[in-house]
Design a protein around this motif. Structure first.
Motif, PDB file in Angstrom:
ATOM      1  N   GLU A 154     -16.278  -1.778  60.744  1.00  0.00           N
ATOM      2  CA  GLU A 154     -16.439  -0.702  59.762  1.00  0.00           C
ATOM      3  C   GLU A 154     -16.459   0.675  60.414  1.00  0.00           C
ATOM      4  O   GLU A 154     -15.909   1.633  59.885  1.00  0.00           O
ATOM      5  CB  GLU A 154     -17.728  -0.933  58.970  1.00  0.00           C
ATOM      6  N   PHE A 155     -17.094   0.785  61.588  1.00  0.00           N
ATOM      7  CA  PHE A 155     -17.242   2.076  62.253  1.00  0.00           C
ATOM      8  C   PHE A 155     -16.430   2.189  63.541  1.00  0.00           C
ATOM      9  O   PHE A 155     -16.674   3.078  64.345  1.00  0.00           O
ATOM     10  CB  PHE A 155     -18.726   2.366  62.524  1.00  0.00           C
ATOM     11  N   ASP A 156     -15.462   1.289  63.716  1.00  0.00           N
ATOM     12  CA  ASP A 156     -14.565   1.306  64.872  1.00  0.00           C
ATOM     13  C   ASP A 156     -15.337   1.385  66.190  1.00  0.00           C
ATOM     14  O   ASP A 156     -15.048   2.200  67.058  1.00  0.00           O
ATOM     15  CB  ASP A 156     -13.557   2.457  64.758  1.00  0.00           C
ATOM     16  N   VAL A 157     -16.331   0.524  66.322  1.00  0.00           N
ATOM     17  CA  VAL A 157     -17.137   0.458  67.542  1.00  0.00           C
ATOM     18  C   VAL A 157     -16.387  -0.403  68.549  1.00  0.00           C
ATOM     19  O   VAL A 157     -15.922  -1.491  68.221  1.00  0.00           O
ATOM     20  CB  VAL A 157     -18.538  -0.128  67.249  1.00  0.00           C
ATOM     21  N   ARG A 158     -16.276   0.090  69.754  1.00  0.00           N
ATOM     22  CA  ARG A 158     -15.518  -0.595  70.804  1.00  0.00           C
ATOM     23  C   ARG A 158     -16.396  -1.509  71.658  1.00  0.00           C
ATOM     24  O   ARG A 158     -17.610  -1.320  71.736  1.00  0.00           O
ATOM     25  CB  ARG A 158     -14.827   0.448  71.717  1.00  0.00           C
ATOM     26  N   TYR A 159     -15.755  -2.436  72.312  1.00  0.00           N
ATOM     27  CA  TYR A 159     -16.413  -3.417  73.170  1.00  0.00           C
ATOM     28  C   TYR A 159     -17.346  -2.738  74.172  1.00  0.00           C
ATOM     29  O   TYR A 159     -18.507  -3.134  74.319  1.00  0.00           O
ATOM     30  CB  TYR A 159     -15.346  -4.251  73.886  1.00  0.00           C
ATOM     31  N   GLU A 160     -16.857  -1.711  74.856  1.00  0.00           N
ATOM     32  CA  GLU A 160     -17.655  -1.029  75.881  1.00  0.00           C
ATOM     33  C   GLU A 160     -18.912  -0.404  75.293  1.00  0.00           C
ATOM     34  O   GLU A 160     -19.966  -0.374  75.935  1.00  0.00           O
ATOM     35  CB  GLU A 160     -16.827   0.053  76.590  1.00  0.00           C
ATOM     36  N   GLN A 161     -18.800   0.131  74.074  1.00  0.00           N
ATOM     37  CA  GLN A 161     -19.959   0.729  73.423  1.00  0.00           C
ATOM     38  C   GLN A 161     -21.026  -0.330  73.135  1.00  0.00           C
ATOM     39  O   GLN A 161     -22.220  -0.091  73.331  1.00  0.00           O
ATOM     40  CB  GLN A 161     -19.552   1.388  72.096  1.00  0.00           C
ATOM     41  N   VAL A 162     -20.575  -1.487  72.663  1.00  0.00           N
ATOM     42  CA  VAL A 162     -21.510  -2.561  72.334  1.00  0.00           C
ATOM     43  C   VAL A 162     -22.187  -3.053  73.612  1.00  0.00           C
ATOM     44  O   VAL A 162     -23.413  -3.208  73.656  1.00  0.00           O
ATOM     45  CB  VAL A 162     -20.808  -3.721  71.588  1.00  0.00           C
ATOM     46  N   VAL A 163     -21.414  -3.271  74.656  1.00  0.00           N
ATOM     47  CA  VAL A 163     -21.984  -3.731  75.925  1.00  0.00           C
ATOM     48  C   VAL A 163     -23.014  -2.722  76.438  1.00  0.00           C
ATOM     49  O   VAL A 163     -24.116  -3.091  76.874  1.00  0.00           O
ATOM     50  CB  VAL A 163     -20.888  -3.997  76.976  1.00  0.00           C
ATOM     51  N   ALA A 164     -22.690  -1.436  76.364  1.00  0.00           N
ATOM     52  CA  ALA A 164     -23.607  -0.390  76.843  1.00  0.00           C
ATOM     53  C   ALA A 164     -24.938  -0.426  76.085  1.00  0.00           C
ATOM     54  O   ALA A 164     -26.008  -0.274  76.682  1.00  0.00           O
ATOM     55  CB  ALA A 164     -22.958   0.980  76.726  1.00  0.00           C
ATOM     56  N   LYS A 165     -24.878  -0.632  74.780  1.00  0.00           N
ATOM     57  CA  LYS A 165     -26.107  -0.651  73.975  1.00  0.00           C
ATOM     58  C   LYS A 165     -26.853  -1.976  74.082  1.00  0.00           C
ATOM     59  O   LYS A 165     -28.078  -2.007  74.010  1.00  0.00           O
ATOM     60  CB  LYS A 165     -25.778  -0.384  72.492  1.00  0.00           C
ATOM     61  N   LYS A 166     -26.121  -3.063  74.244  1.00  0.00           N
ATOM     62  CA  LYS A 166     -26.743  -4.390  74.240  1.00  0.00           C
ATOM     63  C   LYS A 166     -27.231  -4.830  75.618  1.00  0.00           C
ATOM     64  O   LYS A 166     -28.035  -5.746  75.711  1.00  0.00           O
ATOM     65  CB  LYS A 166     -25.775  -5.448  73.690  1.00  0.00           C
ATOM     66  N   SER A 167     -26.766  -4.198  76.676  1.00  0.00           N
ATOM     67  CA  SER A 167     -27.139  -4.639  78.021  1.00  0.00           C
ATOM     68  C   SER A 167     -28.647  -4.528  78.281  1.00  0.00           C
ATOM     69  O   SER A 167     -29.167  -5.158  79.196  1.00  0.00           O
ATOM     70  CB  SER A 167     -26.356  -3.867  79.088  1.00  0.00           C
ATOM     71  N   VAL A 168     -29.359  -3.773  77.445  1.00  0.00           N
ATOM     72  CA  VAL A 168     -30.821  -3.672  77.555  1.00  0.00           C
ATOM     73  C   VAL A 168     -31.472  -5.047  77.344  1.00  0.00           C
ATOM     74  O   VAL A 168     -32.602  -5.270  77.782  1.00  0.00           O
ATOM     75  CB  VAL A 168     -31.378  -2.616  76.566  1.00  0.00           C
ATOM     76  N   ILE A 169     -30.762  -5.956  76.716  1.00  0.00           N
ATOM     77  CA  ILE A 169     -31.279  -7.316  76.514  1.00  0.00           C
ATOM     78  C   ILE A 169     -31.684  -7.932  77.852  1.00  0.00           C
ATOM     79  O   ILE A 169     -32.701  -8.609  77.948  1.00  0.00           O
ATOM     80  CB  ILE A 169     -30.233  -8.199  75.784  1.00  0.00           C
ATOM     81  N   ALA A 170     -30.889  -7.667  78.888  1.00  0.00           N
ATOM     82  CA  ALA A 170     -31.145  -8.252  80.212  1.00  0.00           C
ATOM     83  C   ALA A 170     -32.508  -7.859  80.764  1.00  0.00           C
ATOM     84  O   ALA A 170     -33.130  -8.631  81.496  1.00  0.00           O
ATOM     85  CB  ALA A 170     -30.053  -7.845  81.195  1.00  0.00           C
ATOM     86  N   ARG A 171     -33.005  -6.684  80.413  1.00  0.00           N
ATOM     87  CA  ARG A 171     -34.318  -6.250  80.913  1.00  0.00           C
ATOM     88  C   ARG A 171     -35.440  -7.137  80.381  1.00  0.00           C
ATOM     89  O   ARG A 171     -36.459  -7.301  81.026  1.00  0.00           O
ATOM     90  CB  ARG A 171     -34.580  -4.792  80.520  1.00  0.00           C
ATOM     91  N   GLY A 172     -35.227  -7.722  79.200  1.00  0.00           N
ATOM     92  CA  GLY A 172     -36.242  -8.590  78.609  1.00  0.00           C
ATOM     93  C   GLY A 172     -35.971 -10.059  78.802  1.00  0.00           C
ATOM     94  O   GLY A 172     -36.903 -10.869  78.834  1.00  0.00           O
ATOM     95  N   SER A 173     -34.679 -10.407  78.930  1.00  0.00           N
ATOM     96  CA  SER A 173     -34.331 -11.819  79.088  1.00  0.00           C
ATOM     97  C   SER A 173     -32.923 -11.954  79.650  1.00  0.00           C
ATOM     98  O   SER A 173     -31.945 -11.699  78.952  1.00  0.00           O
ATOM     99  CB  SER A 173     -34.414 -12.553  77.746  1.00  0.00           C
TER     100      SER A 173
END
Length: 195
Positions: A154-173
């Motif tokens: 819907e908002f033309d979000v790119r793979y790199e953008q998602v990885v950048a925002k989601k990589s914080v998951i690694a800090r918790g698990s």
């Protein structure tokens, strides 16, 4: 004692407004947008089920408190889309003002305790905050994947953008991040996410 109870009941009535704060993401396999109360409940269940995957041992009760209260401030500040390019998702000043107003409806000791938990979540430094934030980033990933890209498309979000925002998951698990990373790669291969 009655004065304290009245304050607590007023707070409980106030936070009902969280059910009306709509997020951008839709429910799994649905076109209906999720509200903040549903999101918080889902994160609480995820915390109970996935706690064994945290990088460090966590106080589950504290994690539950974090995920249940972290978005209450959005009653005043609204939900800011994580991929918004015009408005910064980290609007902590406005959210702190909201936290003080909403939690401030409670008796002072309870208000202070909830503001502290909320601030700890926002800072993201403790084991509990890292894990709670990991869950907060994982849930929309599950939703967007189930909806063939959902808000990403819907908002033309790119793979790199998602990885950048989601990589914080690694800090918790690290385990949840490995799972999420694999899911993101599958979304890329299927053309749901684009580079």
């Amino acid at each position: 004692m009655m004065e304290q109870l009245i304050k607590q009941i007023e707070f409980i009535k106030e936070i009902d407004k969280l059910k009306y704060v709509l997020r951008r993401t839709c429910l799994l396999h649905s076109d209906r947008r999720e509200n903040d109360a549903e999101h918080s409940w889902h994160l609480a269940m995820m915390a109970i089920i996935l706690a064994e995957h945290a990088n460090e041992r966590v106080d589950l009760l504290k994690v539950l408190k974090m995920v249940l209260i972290h978005d209450i401030v959005e009653i005043d500040s609204g939900d800011v889309f994580i991929y918004d390019t015009k408005q910064n998702h980290t609007n902590t000043g406005e959210e702190l003002k909201a936290a003080r107003r909403i939690f401030g409806m409670l008796p002072p000791a309870q208000a202070e305790a909830l503001v502290e938990i909320w601030e700890e979540f926002e800072a993201g430094q403790t084991a509990e905050a890292k894990f709670a934030r990991a869950l907060d980033r994982l849930e929309p990933l599950l939703q967007n994947t189930s909806n063939d890209g959902g808000t990403w498309k819907e908002f033309d979000v790119r793979y790199e953008q998602v990885v950048a925002k989601k990589s914080v998951i690694a800090r918790g698990s690290e385990q949840l991040w490995a799972f999420a990373e694999d899911m993101l790669k599958q979304n890329l291969e299927k053309g749901i996410l684009k580079k």
